[in-house]
Design a protein around this motif. Structure first.
Motif, mmCIF file in Angstrom:
data_model
loop_
_atom_site.group_PDB
_atom_site.id
_atom_site.type_symbol
_atom_site.label_atom_id
_atom_site.label_comp_id
_atom_site.label_asym_id
_atom_site.label_seq_id
_atom_site.Cartn_x
_atom_site.Cartn_y
_atom_site.Cartn_z
ATOM 1 N N ILE A 68 0.871 -1.177 0.000
ATOM 2 C CA ILE A 68 0.000 0.000 0.000
ATOM 3 C C ILE A 68 0.906 1.225 0.000
ATOM 4 C CG2 ILE A 68 -1.904 1.201 1.133
ATOM 5 C CD1 ILE A 68 -2.580 -1.662 0.299
ATOM 6 N N GLY A 69 0.766 2.075 -1.014
ATOM 7 C CA GLY A 69 1.614 3.253 -1.116
ATOM 8 C C GLY A 69 1.267 4.300 -0.070
ATOM 9 N N ALA A 70 2.164 5.250 0.105
ATOM 10 C CA ALA A 70 1.913 6.341 1.054
ATOM 11 C C ALA A 70 0.666 7.133 0.665
ATOM 12 C CB ALA A 70 3.130 7.261 1.118
ATOM 13 N N ASP A 71 0.304 7.066 -0.616
ATOM 14 C CA ASP A 71 -0.894 7.755 -1.088
ATOM 15 C C ASP A 71 -2.138 6.881 -1.012
ATOM 16 O OD1 ASP A 71 -0.302 5.914 -3.035
ATOM 17 O OD2 ASP A 71 -0.229 7.342 -4.705
ATOM 18 N N GLY A 72 -2.016 5.671 -0.457
ATOM 19 C CA GLY A 72 -3.158 4.762 -0.330
ATOM 20 C C GLY A 72 -3.375 3.878 -1.531
ATOM 21 N N ARG A 73 -2.539 4.002 -2.550
ATOM 22 C CA ARG A 73 -2.722 3.164 -3.737
ATOM 23 C C ARG A 73 -2.397 1.719 -3.406
ATOM 24 N NH1 ARG A 73 0.167 0.940 -7.804
ATOM 25 N NH2 ARG A 73 2.123 1.686 -6.899
ATOM 26 N N VAL A 74 -3.279 0.805 -3.836
ATOM 27 C CA VAL A 74 -3.094 -0.624 -3.595
ATOM 28 C C VAL A 74 -2.340 -1.231 -4.769
ATOM 29 C CG1 VAL A 74 -4.250 -2.831 -3.197
ATOM 30 C CG2 VAL A 74 -5.214 -0.725 -2.236
ATOM 31 N N GLY A 75 -1.178 -1.798 -4.481
ATOM 32 C CA GLY A 75 -0.352 -2.360 -5.539
ATOM 33 C C GLY A 75 -0.832 -3.718 -6.009
ATOM 34 N N GLU A 76 -0.233 -4.186 -7.096
ATOM 35 C CA GLU A 76 -0.518 -5.518 -7.608
ATOM 36 C C GLU A 76 0.033 -6.567 -6.639
ATOM 37 O OE1 GLU A 76 -2.268 -6.359 -10.400
ATOM 38 O OE2 GLU A 76 -2.769 -4.216 -10.392
ATOM 39 N N PRO A 77 -0.524 -7.787 -6.659
ATOM 40 C CA PRO A 77 0.002 -8.834 -5.779
ATOM 41 C C PRO A 77 1.491 -9.082 -6.008
ATOM 42 C CG PRO A 77 -2.095 -9.500 -6.737
ATOM 43 C CD PRO A 77 -1.675 -8.238 -7.443
#
Length: 377
Positions: A68-77
């Motif tokens: 989970i990025g600092a901006d809340g973006r959920v990354g790929e598995p």
């Protein structure tokens, strides 16, 4: 009502005494805290770890691990996660970063491992790739023995001790609950191993005939939360059967009683075993919840983000009643429970304090969320 019992156990329960219901739950103050959404769209998230630069690592029970990025973006598995047995309560469960993560980028995680005879809880270590897209050099360092065909009670919380060794909490696998009282298996135990998976030489049963050397403590049912306390010692919470959820400070060689003693009862009613709540040589919980709240995730508040009154408090998530329990502590004694976020409406699976001093929560749902606990003004 005084919550201290002569045995130093505390019962947050409703007791029928002479036909009168006495609420043994301490007054639940309204706390001026709220939640802030960090990320969503997570499928049954289970474990949370912090990897620097405001980023977090989350496990999803079906078998995925995401950044989970600092901006809340959920990354790929992430690539490289081993095969998990995502059945019932099993799957990809807890994850922690190594104490030296900034240098070695090592993670420790546990999961339901399929194999001959069924499944069991396993713990692996891996290196997070430089671009945080994959797990490299995955090594299974511990496997619970024996494997059984079960969908239940995997335990699977990890705590790293100050010397770098790893505590792993293991469930009793439900139908094998009697195993929790014997030392020739890992069911219903907390184990302690070194980073390479070998038994810690100071474990209490090393060298005892018929005992598995990895065992740290026994008599557990299904540990769902674990952390080091302010005293540097291991604390755990575990699920009871229809009552008797427990908070314990979990010490070397001690027997925490399941299924010989419990404050719970069989599903559908009736005594567990002889119906005992205490017996000589078996530890009493510091606190038990009856009826069960299904506790999961726990963290001591160490930061000053929430004010001096919160420092040293223990926070515990409730899956069943969907609130955050704030336990006000006096040493090992719980003096009050405050029920926070009563309108959250989500099962709290994990509770962690981040390096920024804020408390983070994972909610267990097909559309699970990562939340930040915001202090009031």
């Amino acid at each position: 009502m005084n919550l201290t019992r002569p045995s130093n156990a505390t019962s947050l329960t409703v007791l029928a005494v002479a036909g009168t219901l006495l609420a043994a739950v301490a007054h639940a103050q309204t706390q001026n805290v709220s939640t802030e959404l960090v990320a969503q769209g997570l499928q049954n998230p289970w474990g949370l770890a912090f990897i620097g630069e405001g980023r977090m690592l989350v496990t999803e029970r079906p078998g995925r691990m995401r950044v989970i990025g600092a901006d809340g973006r959920v990354g790929e598995p992430l690539k490289g996660v081993p095969a998990v047995d995502a059945v019932g309560q099993g799957g990809l469960l807890d994850v922690v970063t190594d104490r030296d993560f900034a240098r070695n980028r090592t993670l420790h995680f546990c999961y339901a491992e399929p194999g001959m005879g069924g499944n069991s809880t396993a713990m692996a270590s891996a290196r997070l790739s430089a671009d945080a897209t994959a797990l490299d050099n995955v090594q299974v360092v511990f496997t619970q023995k024996p494997k059984v065909a079960s969908r239940l009670h995997f335990g699977c919380r990890i705590v790293q001790a100050e010397d770098g060794s790893l505590f792993l909490a293991l469930g009793d696998r439900f139908q094998r609950m009697a195993d929790a009282q014997t030392l020739d298996n890992h069911h219903g135990k907390v184990v302690r191993v070194r980073a390479d998976g070998s038994a810690h030489p100071d474990n209490p049963f090393v060298g005892r005939a018929g005992a598995l050397p990895e065992i740290w403590s026994l008599g557990h049912r299904n540990v769902q939360g674990a952390t080091l306390g302010p005293d540097g010692r291991l604390w755990t919470i575990e699920h009871g059967p229809q009552g008797g959820d427990e908070l314990n400070r979990t010490d070397a060689g001690k027997n925490y009683g399941w299924p010989v003693i419990t404050y719970g009862e069989n599903y559908g009613g009736g005594k567990v075993g002889e119906g005992l709540t205490r017996k000589a040589g078996l530890e009493q919980p510091l606190l038990h919840w009856t009826p069960s709240i299904a506790p999961s995730g726990m963290a001591f508040v160490k930061s000053a983000r929430y004010g001096a009154d919160w420092q040293g408090n223990l926070l515990v998530g409730s899956l069943k009643f969907r609130y955050l329990a704030r336990l006000v502590m006096d040493g090992e004694r719980v003096v009050r429970e405050d029920k926070l976020l009563p309108n959250l409406g989500q099962r709290i699976r994990d509770v962690r304090q981040g390096p920024d001093g804020f408390i983070y929560l994972l909610t267990d749902d097909r559309d699970g969320q990562l939340l930040r606990l915001k202090p009031g003004p």
